[in-house]
Design a protein around this motif. Structure first.
Motif, PDB file in Angstrom:
ATOM      1  N   SER A 198       0.133  -8.537  -0.697  1.00  0.00           N
ATOM      2  CA  SER A 198      -1.307  -7.725   0.134  1.00  0.00           C
ATOM      3  C   SER A 198      -0.506  -5.979   0.605  1.00  0.00           C
ATOM      4  O   SER A 198      -0.059  -5.600   0.021  1.00  0.00           O
ATOM      5  CB  SER A 198      -0.821  -8.333   1.328  1.00  0.00           C
ATOM      6  N   HIS A 199      -2.087  -5.693   0.608  1.00  0.00           N
ATOM      7  CA  HIS A 199      -1.611  -4.254   0.453  1.00  0.00           C
ATOM      8  C   HIS A 199      -1.703  -4.012   2.129  1.00  0.00           C
ATOM      9  O   HIS A 199      -1.781  -4.970   3.029  1.00  0.00           O
ATOM     10  CB  HIS A 199      -3.298  -3.665   0.359  1.00  0.00           C
ATOM     11  N   SER A 200      -0.993  -2.820   2.403  1.00  0.00           N
ATOM     12  CA  SER A 200      -0.733  -2.441   3.740  1.00  0.00           C
ATOM     13  C   SER A 200      -1.601  -2.720   5.498  1.00  0.00           C
ATOM     14  O   SER A 200      -0.829  -3.146   5.714  1.00  0.00           O
ATOM     15  CB  SER A 200      -0.408  -0.861   3.982  1.00  0.00           C
ATOM     16  N   ALA A 201      -2.630  -2.295   4.628  1.00  0.00           N
ATOM     17  CA  ALA A 201      -3.605  -2.240   5.490  1.00  0.00           C
ATOM     18  C   ALA A 201      -3.712  -3.511   6.267  1.00  0.00           C
ATOM     19  O   ALA A 201      -3.587  -4.033   7.572  1.00  0.00           O
ATOM     20  CB  ALA A 201      -4.800  -1.458   5.139  1.00  0.00           C
ATOM     21  N   ARG A 202      -3.928  -4.721   5.576  1.00  0.00           N
ATOM     22  CA  ARG A 202      -4.202  -5.957   5.431  1.00  0.00           C
ATOM     23  C   ARG A 202      -3.443  -6.205   6.784  1.00  0.00           C
ATOM     24  O   ARG A 202      -3.100  -7.235   7.325  1.00  0.00           O
ATOM     25  CB  ARG A 202      -4.070  -6.563   4.828  1.00  0.00           C
ATOM     26  N   ILE A 203      -1.726  -5.279   6.454  1.00  0.00           N
ATOM     27  CA  ILE A 203      -0.756  -6.637   6.477  1.00  0.00           C
ATOM     28  C   ILE A 203      -0.853  -5.399   8.228  1.00  0.00           C
ATOM     29  O   ILE A 203      -0.481  -6.671   9.528  1.00  0.00           O
ATOM     30  CB  ILE A 203       0.549  -5.917   6.328  1.00  0.00           C
ATOM     31  N   VAL A 204      -0.963  -4.534   7.767  1.00  0.00           N
ATOM     32  CA  VAL A 204      -1.084  -4.273   9.755  1.00  0.00           C
ATOM     33  C   VAL A 204      -1.748  -4.982  10.760  1.00  0.00           C
ATOM     34  O   VAL A 204      -1.817  -4.942  11.993  1.00  0.00           O
ATOM     35  CB  VAL A 204      -1.331  -2.850   9.607  1.00  0.00           C
ATOM     36  N   ARG A 205      -2.925  -5.218   9.999  1.00  0.00           N
ATOM     37  CA  ARG A 205      -4.354  -5.596  11.058  1.00  0.00           C
ATOM     38  C   ARG A 205      -3.957  -7.441  11.241  1.00  0.00           C
ATOM     39  O   ARG A 205      -3.892  -7.056  11.941  1.00  0.00           O
ATOM     40  CB  ARG A 205      -5.280  -5.656  10.051  1.00  0.00           C
ATOM     41  N   ASN A 206      -3.681  -7.637  10.241  1.00  0.00           N
ATOM     42  CA  ASN A 206      -3.126  -9.388  10.726  1.00  0.00           C
ATOM     43  C   ASN A 206      -1.490  -9.306  12.001  1.00  0.00           C
ATOM     44  O   ASN A 206      -1.717 -10.487  12.387  1.00  0.00           O
ATOM     45  CB  ASN A 206      -2.371  -9.964   9.287  1.00  0.00           C
ATOM     46  N   LEU A 207      -0.647  -8.404  11.356  1.00  0.00           N
ATOM     47  CA  LEU A 207       0.094  -8.755  12.430  1.00  0.00           C
ATOM     48  C   LEU A 207      -0.014  -7.711  13.930  1.00  0.00           C
ATOM     49  O   LEU A 207       0.279  -8.531  14.682  1.00  0.00           O
ATOM     50  CB  LEU A 207       1.056  -7.915  12.128  1.00  0.00           C
ATOM     51  N   GLU A 208      -0.915  -6.872  14.143  1.00  0.00           N
ATOM     52  CA  GLU A 208      -1.788  -7.134  15.529  1.00  0.00           C
ATOM     53  C   GLU A 208      -2.220  -7.921  15.923  1.00  0.00           C
ATOM     54  O   GLU A 208      -2.387  -7.609  17.106  1.00  0.00           O
ATOM     55  CB  GLU A 208      -2.171  -5.263  14.385  1.00  0.00           C
ATOM     56  N   ARG A 209      -2.824  -8.172  15.296  1.00  0.00           N
ATOM     57  CA  ARG A 209      -3.931  -9.242  15.650  1.00  0.00           C
ATOM     58  C   ARG A 209      -3.146 -10.539  16.430  1.00  0.00           C
ATOM     59  O   ARG A 209      -3.108 -11.187  17.429  1.00  0.00           O
ATOM     60  CB  ARG A 209      -4.201 -10.404  14.636  1.00  0.00           C
ATOM     61  N   ASN A 221      -3.730  -2.837  -5.275  1.00  0.00           N
ATOM     62  CA  ASN A 221      -3.026  -1.955  -3.801  1.00  0.00           C
ATOM     63  C   ASN A 221      -3.026  -1.191  -3.940  1.00  0.00           C
ATOM     64  O   ASN A 221      -2.738  -0.282  -2.695  1.00  0.00           O
ATOM     65  CB  ASN A 221      -2.135  -3.070  -4.022  1.00  0.00           C
ATOM     66  N   SER A 222      -2.455  -0.002  -4.330  1.00  0.00           N
ATOM     67  CA  SER A 222      -1.955   0.941  -4.057  1.00  0.00           C
ATOM     68  C   SER A 222      -2.372   1.782  -3.984  1.00  0.00           C
ATOM     69  O   SER A 222      -2.843   3.143  -3.653  1.00  0.00           O
ATOM     70  CB  SER A 222      -0.946   1.656  -5.939  1.00  0.00           C
ATOM     71  N   PHE A 223      -3.798   1.619  -4.607  1.00  0.00           N
ATOM     72  CA  PHE A 223      -5.175   2.992  -4.848  1.00  0.00           C
ATOM     73  C   PHE A 223      -5.825   2.243  -2.878  1.00  0.00           C
ATOM     74  O   PHE A 223      -5.957   3.126  -2.602  1.00  0.00           O
ATOM     75  CB  PHE A 223      -5.953   2.740  -5.559  1.00  0.00           C
ATOM     76  N   ILE A 224      -5.290   1.082  -2.654  1.00  0.00           N
ATOM     77  CA  ILE A 224      -6.215   0.963  -1.382  1.00  0.00           C
ATOM     78  C   ILE A 224      -5.103   1.652  -0.204  1.00  0.00           C
ATOM     79  O   ILE A 224      -5.633   2.275   0.268  1.00  0.00           O
ATOM     80  CB  ILE A 224      -6.233  -0.009  -1.218  1.00  0.00           C
ATOM     81  N   ASP A 225      -3.802   2.145  -0.804  1.00  0.00           N
ATOM     82  CA  ASP A 225      -2.891   1.723  -0.001  1.00  0.00           C
ATOM     83  C   ASP A 225      -3.000   4.102   0.179  1.00  0.00           C
ATOM     84  O   ASP A 225      -3.387   4.653   1.612  1.00  0.00           O
ATOM     85  CB  ASP A 225      -1.097   1.864  -0.460  1.00  0.00           C
ATOM     86  N   TYR A 226      -3.205   4.282  -0.676  1.00  0.00           N
ATOM     87  CA  TYR A 226      -3.595   5.926  -0.537  1.00  0.00           C
ATOM     88  C   TYR A 226      -4.631   6.209  -0.155  1.00  0.00           C
ATOM     89  O   TYR A 226      -4.416   6.436   1.094  1.00  0.00           O
ATOM     90  CB  TYR A 226      -3.642   6.362  -2.495  1.00  0.00           C
ATOM     91  N   LEU A 227      -6.235   5.182  -0.563  1.00  0.00           N
ATOM     92  CA  LEU A 227      -7.273   5.521   0.510  1.00  0.00           C
ATOM     93  C   LEU A 227      -6.991   5.207   2.189  1.00  0.00           C
ATOM     94  O   LEU A 227      -7.650   5.899   2.747  1.00  0.00           O
ATOM     95  CB  LEU A 227      -8.653   4.692   0.100  1.00  0.00           C
ATOM     96  N   GLU A 228      -6.505   4.356   2.331  1.00  0.00           N
ATOM     97  CA  GLU A 228      -5.907   3.747   4.037  1.00  0.00           C
ATOM     98  C   GLU A 228      -5.003   4.988   4.633  1.00  0.00           C
ATOM     99  O   GLU A 228      -4.873   4.816   5.727  1.00  0.00           O
ATOM    100  CB  GLU A 228      -5.317   2.934   3.752  1.00  0.00           C
ATOM    101  N   GLY A 229      -4.451   5.499   4.098  1.00  0.00           N
ATOM    102  CA  GLY A 229      -3.752   6.798   4.310  1.00  0.00           C
ATOM    103  C   GLY A 229      -1.681   6.656   3.959  1.00  0.00           C
ATOM    104  O   GLY A 229      -1.166   6.753   4.683  1.00  0.00           O
ATOM    105  N   TYR A 230      -1.492   5.143   3.476  1.00  0.00           N
ATOM    106  CA  TYR A 230      -0.577   4.440   3.694  1.00  0.00           C
ATOM    107  C   TYR A 230       0.381   5.455   2.020  1.00  0.00           C
ATOM    108  O   TYR A 230       0.006   4.154   1.664  1.00  0.00           O
ATOM    109  CB  TYR A 230      -0.361   2.821   3.348  1.00  0.00           C
ATOM    110  N   PHE A 231       0.912   6.482   2.042  1.00  0.00           N
ATOM    111  CA  PHE A 231       1.222   6.974   1.269  1.00  0.00           C
ATOM    112  C   PHE A 231       2.359   6.758   0.224  1.00  0.00           C
ATOM    113  O   PHE A 231       2.439   6.983  -1.015  1.00  0.00           O
ATOM    114  CB  PHE A 231       0.785   8.959   1.272  1.00  0.00           C
TER     115      PHE A 231
END
Length: 458
Positions: free
Chosen positions: A33-44, A220-230
């Motif tokens: 999973s890309h980082s943003a999805r992990i964060v959203r799911n865990l926060e939820r 997923n790497s590209f998505i992480d860059y766009l989401e700010g998870y460098f």
């Protein structure tokens, strides 16, 4: 005394929530999973259990803090994560679970029970994977204008290489070594058959290692860059580049073996005429060319979807998006004579935007079927020409320097490959980032599209 007991109970509950979130985070990271999805799911999930959650993610570890109102009374846990893999079923089920926790407030005990079921669930049997996944390479071979004889070779080369690579990874051997051996075995088989039976195997060699390309990790790497998870994005990018390097070494090893004069004399049978007759007899013409591109584009995506353990309910979506996406790229390139990079970007953008819509039909995170749907647009021929150009330079035993034209042409192939991969990743990633505030439970693209139709009909 009562306050102390209450505090102990609260601390234990917070620690249980923390351990649970860490376990879920580890499952999602090791499932691709890309980082943003992990964060959203865990926060939820944390919110559903009555806690606030703060995370720090890398590709090899996770740090989680949970607290209620007072941040200074937070509980924190850090864990190193070594496992790597792809299991889109796990990502999908955890996404559904996160909404269940948020809406229905299910208990920690129930969550753990569901997690055990998710871990134990086997989407596809070993027999299904080994029998069906190679058809992705067969379809790719046909998309690259190979013949049916080469497609048969590709089926078995993929079967052997995929079996070895998967077996080594299941036994927790080094991933780099597993990819190197898988690539070497696949290309050796095709090289051997090509020499032994005197047949053309260029198209087969082009696709022989594409089943190993870490396309999901790159996207997923590209998505992480766009989401700010460098940090996470950089780690994924380096990891994927190392895998590509191992694949190239495997290809190089096979090419060097069959560049030895003694090996080239293994020719015993001449099937060149048979191959020519097969290609002429089964080569599609006219309208059937479009039909074949549509079908083989979908079959390629289905094969990769099986490899990624995509949920069965989403397979029909993968086929549709893969088939139509590849057809769009083909028509733009051949009929409108559009630039290859632009054609792939438009086709992958179609897959990305359409995927956001279909996510709400299949109740599945969109990236789960977007990634296998665009794999059929991987620049196999360009990457093959780039690798062969590099191999020619290295294997030149006469000490002659390559001509300037050859150097320029080889690097042109390499640069084009990189830009195509970026276009592919950006086309998929951009809609995910733009529409990340919409979910399969909320007011999404479905509603927007309905409103648009109503407005147009008025």
């Amino acid at each position: 005394m009562l306050d102390d007991s209450q505090k102990i109970i609260e601390d234990r509950k917070a620690q249980s929530v923390l351990n649970l979130l860490t376990e879920i985070g580890e499952m999602m990271i090791t499932s691709g999973s890309h980082s943003a999805r992990i964060v959203r799911n865990l926060e939820r999930i944390a919110k559903g259990l009555g806690y606030n959650c703060e995370l720090v993610l890398t590709y090899t570890g996770i740090v989680i803090s949970v607290h209620k109102q007072n941040k200074f009374k937070a509980h924190t846990l850090a864990k190193t994560i070594k496992g790597k893999g792809l299991n889109f079923e796990t990502i999908s089920e955890i996404s559904i679970l996160s909404w269940d926790v948020l809406i229905n407030k299910i208990s920690i005990h129930e969550i753990k029970s569901i997690l055990r079921q998710i871990k134990d669930k086997k989407v596809y049997s070993d027999l299904q994977l080994y029998a069906l996944v190679p058809f992705a390479s067969v379809a790719l071979c046909m998309l690259f204008d190979g013949d049916w004889l080469q497609s048969i070779l590709v089926y078995f080369s993929t079967l052997f290489g995929y079996y070895i690579r998967r077996s080594m990874m299941l036994k927790h051997h080094n991933h780099m070594v597993a990819f190197y051996i898988g690539a070497t075995i696949s290309t050796l088989f095709i090289h051997f058959i090509g020499v032994f039976f005197n047949i053309k195997v260029k198209e087969a060699l082009v696709v022989s290692v594409l089943y190993l390309i870490p396309g999901a990790v790159m996207i997923n790497s590209f998505i992480d860059y766009l989401e700010g998870y460098f940090e996470s994005g950089t780690a994924r990018l380096i990891y994927s580049l190392m895998l590509v390097l191992m694949i190239s070494f495997g290809f190089f090893t096979s090419a060097m073996i069959f560049d030895i004069p003694v090996v080239n004399t293994l020719f015993l049978f001449d099937f060149s005429q048979v191959q020519a007759h097969i290609k002429e007899a089964f080569e599609p013409q006219g309208f059937w060319i479009v039909v074949s591109k549509l079908i083989f584009g979908g079959v390629t995506s289905l094969g990769f979807a099986l490899m990624f353990n995509t949920p069965k309910r989403a397979l029909w979506t993968v086929f549709i998006l893969g088939a139509v996406g590849y057809l769009i790229k083909f028509m733009l390139l051949t009929e409108l004579e559009m630039n290859l990079i632009l054609s792939i970007f438009i086709a992958s953008s179609f897959v990305g935007i359409s995927g956001m819509y279909f996510a709400h039909r299949t109740h599945t995170p969109p990236i789960i079927f977007m990634i296998p749907a665009v794999i059929n647009m991987i620049p196999g021929l360009l990457s093959y020409e780039f690798m062969m150009g590099m191999i020619d330079w290295i294997s030149n035993d006469k000490g002659q320097k390559p001509q300037v034209e050859e150097v320029i042409q080889t690097f042109s192939y390499g640069i084009s490959t990189v830009f195509i991969l970026f276009a592919l990743a950006f086309g998929v990633a951009f809609p995910v980032v733009v529409f990340k505030s919409y979910s399969v439970k909320g007011k999404d693209l479905n509603v927007l599209i309905k409103k648009l139709f109503i407005r147009n009909n008025e």
